[in-house]
Design a protein around this motif. Sequence first.
Motif, PDB file in Angstrom:
ATOM      1  N   UNK A 301       0.910  -0.955   0.020  1.00  0.00           N
ATOM      2  CA  UNK A 301      -0.012   0.351   0.288  1.00  0.00           C
ATOM      3  C   UNK A 301       0.483   1.319   0.007  1.00  0.00           C
ATOM      4  N   UNK A 302       0.636   2.419  -1.065  1.00  0.00           N
ATOM      5  CA  UNK A 302       1.603   3.031  -1.072  1.00  0.00           C
ATOM      6  C   UNK A 302       0.281   4.247  -0.671  1.00  0.00           C
ATOM      7  N   UNK A 326      -3.541   2.244  -3.526  1.00  0.00           N
ATOM      8  CA  UNK A 326      -3.097   3.641  -3.397  1.00  0.00           C
ATOM      9  C   UNK A 326      -3.873   3.956  -2.273  1.00  0.00           C
ATOM     10  N   UNK A 327      -3.388   5.305  -1.332  1.00  0.00           N
ATOM     11  CA  UNK A 327      -4.861   5.871  -0.688  1.00  0.00           C
ATOM     12  C   UNK A 327      -4.115   7.174  -0.217  1.00  0.00           C
ATOM     13  N   UNK A 328      -4.934   7.749  -1.581  1.00  0.00           N
ATOM     14  CA  UNK A 328      -4.249   9.450  -1.541  1.00  0.00           C
ATOM     15  C   UNK A 328      -5.194  10.141  -1.044  1.00  0.00           C
ATOM     16  N   UNK A 329      -5.052  11.427  -0.162  1.00  0.00           N
ATOM     17  CA  UNK A 329      -5.989  12.673  -0.263  1.00  0.00           C
ATOM     18  C   UNK A 329      -6.417  13.532  -0.963  1.00  0.00           C
ATOM     19  N   UNK A 330      -7.559  13.531  -1.232  1.00  0.00           N
ATOM     20  CA  UNK A 330      -9.021  13.974  -1.842  1.00  0.00           C
ATOM     21  C   UNK A 330      -8.966  15.297  -2.049  1.00  0.00           C
ATOM     22  N   UNK A 331      -7.550  16.250  -2.512  1.00  0.00           N
ATOM     23  CA  UNK A 331      -8.387  17.564  -2.743  1.00  0.00           C
ATOM     24  C   UNK A 331      -6.415  18.590  -3.526  1.00  0.00           C
ATOM     25  N   UNK A 359      -6.346   2.351   5.642  1.00  0.00           N
ATOM     26  CA  UNK A 359      -5.062   1.391   5.805  1.00  0.00           C
ATOM     27  C   UNK A 359      -5.775  -0.313   6.663  1.00  0.00           C
ATOM     28  N   UNK A 360      -6.230  -0.314   7.055  1.00  0.00           N
ATOM     29  CA  UNK A 360      -6.585  -1.451   8.131  1.00  0.00           C
ATOM     30  C   UNK A 360      -7.619  -2.177   7.276  1.00  0.00           C
ATOM     31  N   UNK A 361      -8.248  -1.463   6.332  1.00  0.00           N
ATOM     32  CA  UNK A 361      -9.211  -2.358   5.563  1.00  0.00           C
ATOM     33  C   UNK A 361      -8.007  -2.511   4.123  1.00  0.00           C
ATOM     34  N   UNK A 362      -7.894  -1.739   4.041  1.00  0.00           N
ATOM     35  CA  UNK A 362      -6.711  -2.732   2.501  1.00  0.00           C
ATOM     36  C   UNK A 362      -5.647  -3.957   2.756  1.00  0.00           C
ATOM     37  N   UNK A 363      -5.255  -3.498   4.751  1.00  0.00           N
ATOM     38  CA  UNK A 363      -4.207  -4.165   5.066  1.00  0.00           C
ATOM     39  C   UNK A 363      -5.333  -6.048   4.783  1.00  0.00           C
ATOM     40  N   UNK A 364      -6.412  -5.948   5.380  1.00  0.00           N
ATOM     41  CA  UNK A 364      -7.590  -6.364   5.608  1.00  0.00           C
ATOM     42  C   UNK A 364      -8.086  -7.524   4.366  1.00  0.00           C
TER      43      UNK A 364
END
Length: 404
Positions: A301-302, A326-331, A359-364
């Motif tokens: 995960x980035x 990827x997790x990214x700020x929506x702005x 992160x927890x959601x993607x990790x699982x």
Amino acid sequence: MKVTYLSQAGRLGGAEISLLEILASLKRSEPGWELSLVAPGDGLLVSRARALGIPTTVLPFPAVLARLGEPPQGAGVRAGLGRLGRLPHLAWAAASYGRRLRRLLATAHPQIVHANGLKMHLLGAWARPLDSALVWHVHDYIGPRRTTARLLRRYAGRCDAVVANSRSVADDVRSVLGDRVNISTIYNAVDLRRFAPTGPVLDLDALAGFPRAEPGTVKVGLVATFARWKGHGRFLEALAKLPGTPAVRGYVIGAPIYETDGSQRSLEELRRLARDLGISARVGFTGFVEKPASAMRALDIVVHASTEPEPFGLVIAESMACGRAVIAVQAGGAAEIIDDEVTALALRPGDSSHLAACIARLAADPALRARLAQAASASAAARFDSRHLASKLVPLYRGLVSDN
Ligand code: GLC
């Protein structure tokens, strides 16, 4: 066609990587053009440009100019243009640098001067030969930098075209400079051969001085310069809020690279924060990596966690091209790159609890990671191919030359 590029740093940050992609793209599409580069210090930008065959001159910034920078208002940084005590020294340094740059440009005599970065916009406006056209390539928001905005407004008459790295930055430039300048949005490109889902993988644990992670550990990383607004604090806080399972190991990948006063966090500061949060054993610091694609491929995960709107977010595009979740700020411009729940998970700015939940959601959920990763690499290949750069810049330059 003769084009001289002015870079405001010799090291490789996002704006400089973007410049290298432009050089590579034009070199491929217009082999007969004479491209050259001026950089204010040595570094990877300079060596990589030379490796591409671009004649590069290092015209060193005096220290006072190298350290100068105006943080966006609200970024929580004290230093900047406002330090009145050093103004006379600064004015002298800028004027003498401007004169040297003017002599250099008079000899090179390009048709286009393409200035990358806010300091070079102003220096380029002073130094360009009168019969060359000046392009300001804007990578950052100007509106929240009051002194910079005032200066750019004053010299906007000398700029023939603005290139903005996102629609969001283009809107900001328009709000500062009005409709006097011609503004084009050109998204950054990514070297899709290097930033690909398969390829070499770095051993992040070794770089961080950690024992190898247990099999099944989910690896999550923030890849960024240590600029204060890149959200390292939020990332570390989020790691501290994660449930114990599945096992997650965090990585802070990068270093303070810009010399601008007070703009960067130090490694010691971040390590201290990790210690205070009680997560020193769960987060590794790798330092600067020359090959970010190999670092991204080592991650499941980035995370992008900037606390100020991100003008574009090259790391997001690169991680997508590497086929990561990827997790990214929506702005800001970052919001133009991602499609929430399709190519990435969108994060609420500055919210470390939300980041921990993502992160927890993607990790699982490895299947969700795989789905996002696949859609992300397809989207990056379609939108961030470097060929787009030449196909937009060539007509822009030609139009400017025929107008002159
Ligand atoms: C600047 C911006 C960043 C962008 C990069 C390339 O570093 O802060 O958002 O990705 O330039 O345009």
